[in-house]
Design a protein around this motif. Structure first.
Motif, short mmCIF file in Angstrom:
data_model
loop_
_atom_site.label_atom_id
_atom_site.label_comp_id
_atom_site.label_asym_id
_atom_site.label_seq_id
_atom_site.Cartn_x
_atom_site.Cartn_y
_atom_site.Cartn_z
N SER B 44 0.84 -1.21 0.00
CA SER B 44 0.00 0.00 0.00
C SER B 44 0.87 1.25 0.00
O SER B 44 0.51 2.27 -0.59
CB SER B 44 -0.93 0.00 1.21
OG SER B 44 -1.89 -1.01 1.08
N GLN B 88 -7.23 0.27 -1.14
CA GLN B 88 -7.52 -0.91 -0.31
C GLN B 88 -8.68 -0.60 0.63
O GLN B 88 -9.55 -1.42 0.85
CB GLN B 88 -6.27 -1.29 0.49
CG GLN B 88 -6.43 -2.58 1.26
CD GLN B 88 -5.12 -2.98 1.96
OE1 GLN B 88 -4.09 -2.34 1.82
NE2 GLN B 88 -5.18 -4.07 2.71
N ASP B 173 -5.14 -1.70 -5.38
CA ASP B 173 -4.60 -2.17 -4.11
C ASP B 173 -5.59 -3.11 -3.44
O ASP B 173 -6.57 -2.68 -2.85
CB ASP B 173 -4.27 -0.99 -3.20
CG ASP B 173 -3.48 -1.42 -1.96
OD1 ASP B 173 -3.20 -2.63 -1.83
OD2 ASP B 173 -3.14 -0.54 -1.14
N GLU B 174 -5.33 -4.39 -3.56
CA GLU B 174 -6.18 -5.43 -2.96
C GLU B 174 -7.65 -5.23 -3.28
O GLU B 174 -8.50 -5.31 -2.40
CB GLU B 174 -5.96 -5.48 -1.44
CG GLU B 174 -4.57 -5.93 -1.10
CD GLU B 174 -4.44 -6.41 0.33
OE1 GLU B 174 -5.46 -6.85 0.90
OE2 GLU B 174 -3.33 -6.37 0.87
MG MG Z 1 -1.98 -2.80 1.99
#
Ligand code: MG
Ligand code: ATP
Lengths: 442, 259
Positions: B44, B88, B173-174
């Motif tokens: 991140s 995220q 991000d994820e």
């Molecule tokens: Mg992360």
């Protein structure tokens, strides 16, 4: 002389009384009531910052100055219609510089049991009834006494038991550029009988660079099961001052939902007393104040629970910028008889400038033991994570800030029942934000 | 072919603590790169540094994006230049309607590029089509941005923004975490639609599963702030089977030498 003695009025105000006294409307008991009120005003004087309720607001420069009674002024209708709200069917009373404009009133053909009148005429035609009403607020307060002494305009609204007005009723209070040093003493009386229903819109607007003082006193009574929705905007130029004291009494099962947006005025002081005297009643008081520049906003709320099983909620938000000063004092008083009370209060503020000031003072006073009460006040800044999120989507920093601030206030504005008023408030608020014009109408 | 994104010898610290170090990554136009790594490895952080979040200090190195020095740009300038980060943890913004926000964002980017505002009609048409594609129901468009959205709804909404803003480089991000299997497929389909020779993607994920749908050209293993290994898409399978143990820095190796 008592120690808390307030400020002696300037000679011009005494003179104003002496010269205008004989021309104020009202027969029968009214002149005597006015004389007594003025005597009380002289005795009590204007409040100073030594009084607890005025600790953070030095009202003296705003009120104790040479003032005059309003001349008649009828601005172009376009300047008036811009502030219409409540939809095409709304009923309306319009006050310009403290005068009712009867030719522009729209209160004909009201349903049975609904009375909407200007106070001026009523003072002449039914002085005894009005005098009784004026005497209801008998606490010795300087500004209230001053209002009683001079009151010549305002709205008298009465709904009999079971009566309802389906369309909103708008009270539009406008001051114009010619209203410099004008003292508008407005007195409103709202009485809802059992199960009566009303949606009231109050629109306060101050135009131009004039420095008028609106000194408003409102007395509201909700009968059993009555329902009052009240939306209020205050959109005023910086030199203008608006001071209102309202007192609302709610009987059993009554319901008050009031939302106030303060979006201007150099001084806006709003003192709301709400007393719940019957079981199962509800009072929702929402508000947002947004002072900027050198504006000063002062909200004083006192909710008194005198009966069991009632609910009250004060939901106030502040956006405090520039060199402005905001004051919020909210009190919940739960009397011994008021078991099973649910009473809440929150005042959350965004402090956007180092030079601005906010004084937030929540207060609980509880004499019953089976109650749910809470209060909380916060003062914070914009959330950097939220700011970054918006900027990462392409919004320039200033715009992202404005959008977040707008969103903060919107949580209150969206509680307004009338869409047009909500739009007016949004527009006025956006116009005060940097880059707000770009944000258009959300 | 010039690289779309070129990160050289990057060191990033947060609150004085070095998070990324000796970080190198080059992403060419048309490519999809995956970054995998254990919790806290700095994934991140990489995403935030690319998007320009405050508090992430670049202490060494360079990032070039489409030939420009990315680090001199404000977050909004990066967005206008064509960078998009699907976060995220998308932030909840009460009081600002999702749809309204999206239109403001689009117009802000267009304005920065010297293009006229999108018309209300065109915007609505596109929004409806894309929202349907990623399974964002109309009522979610009217609600306040991310406020009270479920985890999956937030992620879908990020992808909706991605599709509307059509960036040159998308950093995800994820995006897969918190999505059920059907949602994962829908979202991946949306992302794949955006794949084109002039666009690139950086997909941060913990799971091979997402990479079954968004097939990467390169996979990088990030451990303790550095890329320990890079390879083809098989590398993700290998990781899935064996975990990150093999990539942990050896005790003898001074992992934060540059701090
Ligand atoms: Mg992360
Ligand atoms: N403000 C901060 N102060 C100190 N350390 C921080 C701060 N922000 C992040 N870190 C640390 O930086 C490291 C990398 O965090 P990062 O969020 O980039 O990891 P990640 O790889 O995305 O992890 P995850 O898989 O859990 O999302 C972590 O050890 C984290 O605790």
């Amino acid at each position: 002389m008592p120690t808390a003695r307030a400020v002696e009025p300037v000679p011009e105000l005494l003179e104003l009384w002496a010269t205008s006294r004989a021309y104020l409307p009202g027969k029968g008991p009214v002149p005597g009531l006015r004389d007594a009120a003025f005597a009380a005003f002289r005795e009590v004087g204007f409040p100073t910052t030594r009084a607890e309720a005025w600790k953070y607001t030095n009202v003296v420069p705003w009120v104790n100055r040479p003032l005059r009674l309003p001349p008649r002024d009828v601005p172009g209708t376009d300047r008036i219609t811009a502030w219409f709200a409540g939809g095409v069917k709304a009923r309306r009373l319009i006050f310009v510089n403290g005068h009712l404009l009867p030719e522009l009133a729209h209160v004909g053909g009201l349903p049975g049991g609904v009375t909407v009148r200007g106070l001026g005429r009523l003072l002449q035609e039914e002085p005894d009834r009005v005098a009784d009403a004026l005497a209801e607020l008998d606490e010795p307060r300087g500004l209230t006494a001053l209002n009683t002494a001079f009151a010549s305009a305002g709205a008298w609204i009465e709904l009999q038991d079971g009566a309802a007005l389906d369309e909103p009723l708008q009270l539009l209070f406008l001051t114009t550029a010619t209203a410099d040093s004008v003292l508008c003493n407005l007195r409103n009386v709202v009485r809802l009988g059992r199960a009566a229903r009303l949606h009231l819109i109050e629109t306060h607007v101050a135009l131009g660079d004039a420095k008028p003082l609106s000194n408003v006193v409102s007395q509201v009574r909700l009968g059993e099961g009555a329902e009052l929705r009240q939306d209020r905007v205050e959109i005023g130029a910086a030199p203008a001052a608006l001071i209102e004291r309202s007192r609302t009494v709610i009987a059993a099962g009554g319901r008050l939902c009031r939302t106030v947006a303060t979006l201007g005025y150099g001084l806006s002081r709003h003192e709301q007393g709400v007393r719940i005297v019957g079981a199962g009643a509800e009072a929702l008081l929402n508000g947002v104040f947004t002072p900027t520049g050198k504006e000063h906003v002062d909200t004083q709320i006192r909710v008194e629970h005198a009966a069991p099983s009632c609910h009250s909620n004060q939901f106030y938000k502040g956006v405090v910028d520039g060199r402005s000063h905001a004051v919020f004092a909210g009190k919940i008083l739960v009397e011994r008889a008021a078991q099973k009370t649910d009473a809440y209060q929150s005042n959350n503020n965004l402090l956007l400038s180092d030079e601005a000031e906010i004084d937030s003072k929540p207060e609980l006073e509880i004499y019953a033991d089976d109650v749910k009460c809470s209060h909380g006040a916060t003062i914070g800044e914009l959330d950097p994570a939220a700011l970054f999120y918006l900027r990462s989507r392409g919004l320039p920093a200033a715009l992202a800030r404005s959008l977040l601030i707008f969103g903060w206030a919107e949580e209150v504005l969206e509680r307004m029942a009338d869409e047009a008023t909500r739009l007016q408030a949004r527009r006025a608020f956006l116009a005060r934000l940097p880059g707000g014009a770009v944000l258009g109408e959300p | 072919m010039t690289a779309l994104l070129e990160i050289r010898d990057l060191a990033v610290s947060v609150d004085g603590k070095t998070i990324l170090d000796e970080f190198e990554l080059v992403v060419g136009a048309g490519e999809v790169h995956a970054v995998m790594g254990p919790n806290g490895s700095g994934k991140s952080t990489l995403a935030y540094v690319l998007a320009g979040r405050e508090g992430y200090q670049v202490t060494r190195g360079t990032i070039r994006f489409l030939g420009r020095d990315l680090l001199t740009l404000e977050p909004e300038e990066r967005a206008a230049a064509g960078l998009f980060l699907a976060m995220q943890y998308p932030v909840e913004i009460p009081g600002v309607a999702n749809m309204y926000f999206l239109r403001q964002a689009m117009n802000a980017i267009r304005k920065a590029r010297g293009e006229p505002d999108i018309s209300a009609a065109d915007f609505m048409k596109r929004l409806r089509a894309q929202a349907e594609l990623v399974g964002v129901p109309p009522e979610l468009l009217k609600r306040d941005l991310n406020a009270g959205f479920s985890g999956g709804e937030k992620k879908r909404n990020e992808i909706l923004q991605l599709l509307m803003l059509e960036p040159r480089l998308a950093v995800l991000d994820e995006t897969d975490s918190g999505l059920d299997i059907d949602a994962l497929r829908t979202v991946a389909e949306g992302v794949n639609r955006l794949r084109s020779p002039e666009r690139a993607m950086l997909v941060i994920t913990h799971y091979q599963r997402l990479l079954d749908y968004i097939v990467p050209d390169r996979v990088h293993v990030l451990v303790d702030g550095r890329i320990r290994r890079s390879g083809g898409k098989e590398l993700a399978l290998e990781l899935e089977a064996e975990g990150y143990a093999a990539f942990q820095p050896k005790p003898a190796e001074p992992a934060t030498a540059a701090a």
